[in-house]
Motif scaffolding. Structure first.
Motif, mmCIF file in Angstrom:
data_model
loop_
_atom_site.group_PDB
_atom_site.id
_atom_site.type_symbol
_atom_site.label_atom_id
_atom_site.label_comp_id
_atom_site.label_asym_id
_atom_site.label_seq_id
_atom_site.Cartn_x
_atom_site.Cartn_y
_atom_site.Cartn_z
ATOM 1 N N ASP A 366 40.770 32.862 49.171
ATOM 2 C CA ASP A 366 39.511 33.029 48.453
ATOM 3 C C ASP A 366 39.696 34.091 47.372
ATOM 4 N N GLU A 367 38.949 33.973 46.265
ATOM 5 C CA GLU A 367 39.053 34.903 45.134
ATOM 6 C C GLU A 367 40.514 35.015 44.684
ATOM 7 N N SER A 368 41.116 33.883 44.388
ATOM 8 C CA SER A 368 42.556 33.862 44.107
ATOM 9 C C SER A 368 42.920 34.528 42.792
ATOM 10 N N GLN A 369 41.919 34.890 41.964
ATOM 11 C CA GLN A 369 42.245 35.641 40.752
ATOM 12 C C GLN A 369 42.818 37.014 41.089
ATOM 13 N N ASP A 370 42.652 37.456 42.344
ATOM 14 C CA ASP A 370 43.192 38.751 42.776
ATOM 15 C C ASP A 370 44.646 38.664 43.247
ATOM 16 N N VAL A 371 45.209 37.463 43.319
ATOM 17 C CA VAL A 371 46.543 37.293 43.898
ATOM 18 C C VAL A 371 47.626 37.766 42.918
ATOM 19 N N PRO A 372 48.473 38.738 43.319
ATOM 20 C CA PRO A 372 49.589 39.140 42.463
ATOM 21 C C PRO A 372 50.742 38.143 42.556
ATOM 22 N N ALA A 373 51.588 38.120 41.539
ATOM 23 C CA ALA A 373 52.712 37.184 41.511
ATOM 24 C C ALA A 373 53.639 37.387 42.704
ATOM 25 N N SER A 374 53.778 38.629 43.157
ATOM 26 C CA SER A 374 54.673 38.913 44.291
ATOM 27 C C SER A 374 54.176 38.253 45.575
ATOM 28 N N LEU A 375 52.855 38.176 45.758
ATOM 29 C CA LEU A 375 52.318 37.500 46.939
ATOM 30 C C LEU A 375 52.490 35.989 46.810
ATOM 31 N N LEU A 376 52.241 35.457 45.625
ATOM 32 C CA LEU A 376 52.419 34.027 45.413
ATOM 33 C C LEU A 376 53.877 33.633 45.661
#
Length: 653
Positions: A366-376
């Motif tokens: 949820d609220e995936s705009q908060d996801v950093p590239a390192s987590l992805l």
């Protein structure tokens, strides 16, 4: 089971528009009444009556009974020689009562109709009397949750047409990755609950950015959530690195101060910065590094400086940053003092090659705009299906991490929280942004968010959330609310501490001879890391009206004692006005929201990037309100004003 946005009660719809009522306050209302129909006149009198009703009598059902009697009296009077409702309305009209009655409506289950609905007169019986069944019929016809679904777990769910289309697509392609770009209020949390019920119990991992957002998500999902499958970004990364373990009984030691740290690591300073200011610059480098997919530190992680770095400066800063990274690896407890402990944990897990445990088949964010590239990067290592739901307009600054092109993309633009009046404000913002999605925002017919333009000196009601443009703007509102004897609060202790450090550093820079250069154990607030004195602070904020206002207060004698007095005005959130920057409010909802004049500034923006940031901040602020929105003036007019303004850069400022 109905979603959290659906009000199971039936509101009473008054046969008049809010624009008509507002117009009666601006002109000679008694004269303007002669163009209104009998139902409109009756509705106006009902609203006036609310101003003098007692709390016991102040309810929607009582208002509807009065409305029905007035309309019936008008019908009967037309059949006799008695004076009509118009003459009575002209005799009783009182703009002051109408004003207070309109304010009372906000606390009741009363709604206005649209102009075409007023003229359609579907609220009347064939004999011209009030139809008491209209409210149920009208709500049913306009209920956004029109699609019924029974999930594989045998639970009844109600969806909007847009949500239903998305769920059908998802169920037909359970093994495909999916990204949903959904505007504010589309019901993303409710959607996640429905999607989870379409999957194998225990096989879904749900991720949220913070504990607060996870708690909100769990609350909205209700019975749909699987036990122990929801976690935060940081807890997820920590579990990957160390496995599940109980929390320590006591907090770890804070470790050395930044000043001591810079000395220990032999960080001597560069470009005129002392060791502590240089350490702050190193932290900015490491934060950018932790957000990235990169394996090692490089020049691409150097932040923007007002004065460009020379090649020597860049090498020095990277060397210092490398020393600090090595220290953090050896002493992870100090990560709590960096300001980005979650990113640190995620980066460590990413560098360690961690992946999602194989017991999960799907990951939902949820609220995936908060996801950093390192987590992805971690999530993409696994074989799980990854489903992300987010809103790119709720990230005002920085780049949003994009999913791969092969991922199925879906847009959901129908908001079940915001109505047509909010739609009118949001779409011009979307149209003017230079880069992001241009899919039109659509508000629900009966999502009734009231909009009020507040005057100078307005004091927000208890429980209102004041969304500001900057820390300077927040500081200004703190001082103004104190002058009005109004309590204020902050979202959490971290935000409260941040503002206190910001204010004390600003005061120390304004009066360095009196207060000295230091401000707390870790020195100056990071906002001032590139500003050595007040002149540089002023040059950096010359076009910020809130800064100029605060500077004027400092010149009048506002000092550290003033900060102490402000701290005494901090109260409980229920009885105070909560202060927070608009950019930090993404993903949250509040009953009452106020946008400051600083947020809707009329000062020219520096460049298109700065204006894009402000568009997103205003979008976030407008779309947070559930019931009432307080604006300094019309947002559409503000947009039109800036649409034709040149940027300061073009003038060489």
């Amino acid at each position: 089971m109905h979603p959290e946005h659906l009000d199971l009660s039936s509101p009473v719809f008054l046969p008049i528009t809010d624009e008509t009522c507002a117009g009666l306050l601006l002109v000679d209302g008694a004269t303007a009444l002669d163009v209104l129909t009998d139902p409109e006149l009756a509705a106006m009198l009902v609203i006036q009556n609310l101003a003098q009703a007692t709390d016991k009598d102040l309810n929607a059902n009582a208002a509807e009974k009065v409305l029905a009697k007035l309309i019936a009296w008008a019908v009967d009077s037309r059949q006799s020689t008695a004076a009509g409702l118009l003459s009575e309305a002209q005799r009783l009209f009182d703009p002051r009562k109408l004003y207070f009655g309109l304010n009372a409506i906000k606390r009741l289950d009363l709604r206005f109709l649209l102009a075409d609905e007023v003229s359609a007169r579907d609220y009347l019986l064939p004999d011209g009397r009030w139809d008491v069944g209209f409210k149920i019929r009208h709500q049913s016809d306009n209920n956004p949750f029109s699609q019924q679904m029974v999930t594989p777990r045998h639970r009844e769910r109600w969806l909007s047409a847009a949500q239903d289309k998305l769920v059908r697509t998802f169920r037909a392609n359970l093994d495909e990755d999916l990204h949903v770009q959904g505007y504010a209020g589309i019901g993303k949390s409710h959607l996640i609950g429905v999607l989870v019920e379409c999957l194998r119990p225990g096989g879904t991992l749900i991720l949220a950015h913070t504990p607060e957002k996870l708690a909100t998500l769990n609350e909205r999902m209700g019975a749909a959530r699987d036990r122990n499958t929801g976690t935060t970004f940081e807890a997820f990364a920590r579990a990957l690195l160390h496995g599940p373990r109980p929390k320590p009984a006591s907090k770890p030691a804070r470790g050395p101060s930044k000043q001591a740290m810079s000395q220990e690591l032999n960080i001597l300073g560069f470009r005129g910065y002392d060791g502590q200011a240089t350490l702050d610059a190193c932290l900015r480098v490491l934060e950018r590094y932790c957000r990235s997919r990169d394996h090692s530190l490089s020049a691409r992680h150097l932040p923007h400086f007002k004065q460009s770095l020379s090649s020597l400066d860049a090498r020095v800063l990277l060397e210092y940053s490398s020393r600090l990274w090595s220290y953090l690896e050896a002493s992870p407890a100090w990560g709590g003092r960096t300001g980005f402990e979650t990113l640190l944990m995620i980066k460590r897990a990413s560098l360690a090659g961690c992946a999602v445990p194989a017991r999960y088949t799907h990951v939902l964010i949820d609220e995936s705009q908060d996801v950093p590239a390192s987590l992805l990067q971690i999530l993409e290592r696994g074989r799980q299906v990854l489903i992300t739901l987010g809103d790119e307009y709720q990230q005002a600054s920085g780049e949003i991490v994009k999913r791969k092109r092969v991922v199925r993309q879906s847009d959901v633009s129908y908001s079940v929280r915001s109505g047509r009046n909010v739609e009118r404000l949001v779409n011009p913002l979307i149209c003017l942004h230079s880069e992001k999605s241009k899919v039109p925002f659509e508000g629900a017919r009966d999502a009734d968010v009231g909009i009020e333009h507040y005057p100078e000196g307005f004091v927000p009601p208890e429980g209102c959330v004041v969304l500001t443009a900057s820390r300077w703007d927040t500081m200004k509102w703190m001082i103004e609310l104190q002058h009005a004897s109004c309590l204020f609060s902050f979202p959490d202790k971290k935000a409260e501490s941040d503002l206190k450090d910001f204010m004390t550093t600003a005061i120390a820079l304004f009066k360095p001879d009196y207060y000295g250069a230091e401000s707390g154990a870790d020195g100056a607030h990071s906002y001032f890391s590139e500003m050595a004195d007040w002149q540089q602070v002023r040059e950096a904020n010359l076009f910020d009206e809130s800064f100029l206002w605060v500077e004027s207060e400092l010149e009048k004698g506002f000092n550290v004692a003033g900060v102490t007095r402000l701290n005494r005005m901090i109260g409980s959130s229920a009885k105070s006005c909560m202060l927070m920057m608009a950019e930090a409010a993404g993903g949250m909802e509040f009953d009452r929201v106020l946008l400051t004049r600083g947020l809707l500034t009329n000062v020219q923006f520096k460049d298109a990037y700065e204006f894009d940031q402000r568009i997103c901040a205003v979008y976030i602020a407008i779309s947070r309100a559930r019931q009432q929105l307080y604006l300094p003036y019309d947002v559409v007019e503000w947009i039109e004003y800036h649409k034709y303004q040149k940027y300061r850069e073009s003038h060489g400022y």
